[in-house]
Motif scaffolding. Structure first.
Motif, PDB file in Angstrom:
ATOM      1  N   ALA A  83       0.839  -1.203   0.000  1.00 17.73           N
ATOM      2  CA  ALA A  83       0.000   0.000   0.000  1.00 17.73           C
ATOM      3  C   ALA A  83       0.872   1.250   0.000  1.00 17.73           C
ATOM      4  N   VAL A  84       0.452   2.241  -0.752  1.00 17.34           N
ATOM      5  CA  VAL A  84       1.097   3.554  -0.751  1.00 17.34           C
ATOM      6  C   VAL A  84       0.054   4.524  -0.204  1.00 17.34           C
ATOM      7  N   VAL A  85       0.381   5.160   0.940  1.00 17.09           N
ATOM      8  CA  VAL A  85      -0.537   6.068   1.610  1.00 17.09           C
ATOM      9  C   VAL A  85       0.041   7.473   1.527  1.00 17.09           C
ATOM     10  N   GLU A  86      -0.758   8.415   1.034  1.00 18.88           N
ATOM     11  CA  GLU A  86      -0.350   9.817   0.949  1.00 18.88           C
ATOM     12  C   GLU A  86      -1.267  10.625   1.858  1.00 18.88           C
ATOM     13  N   ILE A  87      -0.646  11.428   2.738  1.00 17.74           N
ATOM     14  CA  ILE A  87      -1.412  12.244   3.678  1.00 17.74           C
ATOM     15  C   ILE A  87      -0.909  13.681   3.601  1.00 17.74           C
ATOM     16  N   GLN A  88      -1.835  14.626   3.623  1.00 14.00           N
ATOM     17  CA  GLN A  88      -1.484  16.043   3.730  1.00 14.00           C
ATOM     18  C   GLN A  88      -2.157  16.572   4.995  1.00 14.00           C
ATOM     19  N   VAL A  89      -1.368  17.168   5.889  1.00  9.05           N
ATOM     20  CA  VAL A  89      -1.849  17.635   7.182  1.00  9.05           C
ATOM     21  C   VAL A  89      -2.016  19.160   7.150  1.00  9.05           C
ATOM     22  N   SER A  90      -3.098  19.647   7.779  1.00  7.30           N
ATOM     23  CA  SER A  90      -3.396  21.083   7.837  1.00  7.30           C
ATOM     24  C   SER A  90      -3.365  21.565   9.284  1.00  7.30           C
ATOM     25  N   MET A 135      -1.150  40.165   9.962  1.00  5.78           N
ATOM     26  CA  MET A 135      -1.971  39.023  10.389  1.00  5.78           C
ATOM     27  C   MET A 135      -1.244  38.269  11.497  1.00  5.78           C
ATOM     28  N   ASP A 136      -1.993  37.813  12.469  1.00  8.37           N
ATOM     29  CA  ASP A 136      -1.422  37.009  13.549  1.00  8.37           C
ATOM     30  C   ASP A 136      -1.913  35.572  13.508  1.00  8.37           C
ATOM     31  N   GLN A 137      -2.529  35.193  12.385  1.00  8.98           N
ATOM     32  CA  GLN A 137      -3.010  33.823  12.205  1.00  8.98           C
ATOM     33  C   GLN A 137      -2.613  33.340  10.822  1.00  8.98           C
ATOM     34  N   ALA A 138      -2.451  32.035  10.707  1.00  4.03           N
ATOM     35  CA  ALA A 138      -2.149  31.445   9.401  1.00  4.03           C
ATOM     36  C   ALA A 138      -2.685  30.019   9.368  1.00  4.03           C
ATOM     37  N   ARG A 139      -3.122  29.613   8.208  1.00  2.00           N
ATOM     38  CA  ARG A 139      -3.478  28.207   7.985  1.00  2.00           C
ATOM     39  C   ARG A 139      -2.385  27.646   7.086  1.00  2.00           C
ATOM     40  N   VAL A 140      -1.824  26.533   7.504  1.00  2.00           N
ATOM     41  CA  VAL A 140      -0.691  25.948   6.798  1.00  2.00           C
ATOM     42  C   VAL A 140      -1.042  24.519   6.397  1.00  2.00           C
ATOM     43  N   ASN A 141      -0.773  24.189   5.150  1.00  2.00           N
ATOM     44  CA  ASN A 141      -0.909  22.815   4.660  1.00  2.00           C
ATOM     45  C   ASN A 141       0.481  22.306   4.331  1.00  2.00           C
ATOM     46  N   ASP A 142       0.855  21.199   4.947  1.00  2.00           N
ATOM     47  CA  ASP A 142       2.166  20.639   4.668  1.00  2.00           C
ATOM     48  C   ASP A 142       2.137  19.911   3.335  1.00  2.00           C
ATOM     49  N   GLU A 143       3.320  19.638   2.807  1.00  2.00           N
ATOM     50  CA  GLU A 143       3.423  18.830   1.600  1.00  2.00           C
ATOM     51  C   GLU A 143       2.974  17.412   1.926  1.00  2.00           C
ATOM     52  N   ASP A 144       2.686  16.631   0.896  1.00  2.00           N
ATOM     53  CA  ASP A 144       2.247  15.253   1.113  1.00  2.00           C
ATOM     54  C   ASP A 144       3.326  14.435   1.801  1.00  2.00           C
ATOM     55  N   VAL A 145       2.910  13.658   2.783  1.00  2.00           N
ATOM     56  CA  VAL A 145       3.759  12.652   3.404  1.00  2.00           C
ATOM     57  C   VAL A 145       3.384  11.340   2.730  1.00  2.00           C
ATOM     58  N   VAL A 146       4.359  10.650   2.170  1.00  2.00           N
ATOM     59  CA  VAL A 146       4.091   9.399   1.451  1.00  2.00           C
ATOM     60  C   VAL A 146       4.701   8.251   2.239  1.00  2.00           C
ATOM     61  N   MET A 147       3.875   7.250   2.545  1.00  2.00           N
ATOM     62  CA  MET A 147       4.317   6.075   3.289  1.00  2.00           C
ATOM     63  C   MET A 147       4.040   4.826   2.476  1.00  2.00           C
ATOM     64  N   ARG A 148       4.923   3.881   2.596  1.00  2.00           N
ATOM     65  CA  ARG A 148       4.694   2.579   1.977  1.00  2.00           C
ATOM     66  C   ARG A 148       4.497   1.571   3.096  1.00  2.00           C
ATOM     67  N   ILE A 149       3.377   0.871   3.046  1.00  2.00           N
ATOM     68  CA  ILE A 149       3.081  -0.181   4.018  1.00  2.00           C
ATOM     69  C   ILE A 149       3.142  -1.500   3.246  1.00  2.00           C
ATOM     70  N   PRO A 150       4.078  -2.383   3.606  1.00  2.00           N
ATOM     71  CA  PRO A 150       4.263  -3.615   2.817  1.00  2.00           C
ATOM     72  C   PRO A 150       3.164  -4.648   3.067  1.00  2.00           C
ATOM     73  N   VAL A 151       1.936  -4.262   2.749  1.00  2.00           N
ATOM     74  CA  VAL A 151       0.782  -5.139   2.927  1.00  2.00           C
ATOM     75  C   VAL A 151       0.077  -5.249   1.586  1.00  2.00           C
ATOM     76  N   LYS A 152       0.060  -6.446   1.042  1.00  2.00           N
ATOM     77  CA  LYS A 152      -0.606  -6.632  -0.251  1.00  2.00           C
ATOM     78  C   LYS A 152      -2.065  -7.050  -0.075  1.00  2.00           C
ATOM     79  N   ASN A 153      -2.385  -7.610   1.083  1.00  2.00           N
ATOM     80  CA  ASN A 153      -3.745  -8.044   1.358  1.00  2.00           C
ATOM     81  C   ASN A 153      -4.552  -6.856   1.874  1.00  2.00           C
ATOM     82  N   LYS A 154      -5.431  -6.333   1.054  1.00  2.00           N
ATOM     83  CA  LYS A 154      -6.197  -5.136   1.393  1.00  2.00           C
ATOM     84  C   LYS A 154      -7.143  -5.370   2.570  1.00  2.00           C
ATOM     85  N   ASP A 155      -7.428  -6.640   2.895  1.00  2.00           N
ATOM     86  CA  ASP A 155      -8.342  -6.940   3.990  1.00  2.00           C
ATOM     87  C   ASP A 155      -7.721  -6.688   5.361  1.00  2.00           C
ATOM     88  N   ILE A 156      -6.400  -6.620   5.470  1.00  2.00           N
ATOM     89  CA  ILE A 156      -5.772  -6.419   6.779  1.00  2.00           C
ATOM     90  C   ILE A 156      -5.188  -5.012   6.956  1.00  2.00           C
TER      91      ILE A 156
END
Length: 181
Positions: A83-90, A135-156
């Protein structure tokens, strides 16, 4: 003149039939099953952080910055390695009264406890923050974090929970826990 009306009428009658064919095509496309993603959680004890200016003071006038993880978005795909998981955090970030600069940075982590104690179980990231002039406030979106999970069985894949939080000092973590009581 009659032939023009007929062509227009024929097109007007054909359009709903053609469009109804598109509806079935749309239904077929939307029924494609998206690949499952692992569950992702924002740790409540590490979802907020308050940074103070150096020194012993810890009241409101000593706050340099407050920040909160407000959301994340992501997607998953699978290939022959798993599995390749991509997450962007705000984040929402606020300058405090003790702040003297318009730039700062946040440190947060992404962890998969299933891999603990391996070093790959947790990664830390630094996000630059710039407060626009006036301005004293900001909303920040980080770049994508990409993780590889070595699981081929999508059920687990649900067994591989992912956690997000700020990388905090013991003092910052204790302050968050006290605030929740």
């Amino acid at each position: 003149m009659t032939s023009r009306r007929f062509r227009f009428l024929a097109l007007a009658l054909a359009a709903p039939i053609a469009l109804s064919g598109c509806a079935s095509l749309t239904e077929a496309v939307t029924k494609v099953k998206t690949p499952p993603c692992p569950p992702i959680y924002i740790l409540s004890d590490a979802a907020k952080i308050t940074k103070f200016r150096p020194g012993a003071g810890r009241d409101l006038t000593d706050v340099d910055m407050d920040a909160e993880i407000i959301a994340f978005k992501g997607q998953c795909s699978y290939d022959d390695k798993g599995a390749v998981v991509e997450i962007q955090v705000s984040f929402d970030v606020k300058r405090g009264p003790a702040s003297t600069k318009r730039q700062s940075e946040l440190r947060y982590f992404v962890a998969i406890p299933k891999f603990f104690p391996a070093p790959e179980a947790k990664a830390e990231f630094t996000v630059p923050v710039t407060f626009p002039e006036g301005m004293d406030q900001a909303r920040v979106n980080d770049e994508d974090v990409v993780m590889r999970i070595p699981v081929k069985n999508k059920d687990i894949i649900n067994n591989y929970e992912i956690y997000l939080g700020f990388q905090e000092t013991p003092e910052e973590l204790e302050m968050n826990r006290r605030a929740k009581r």
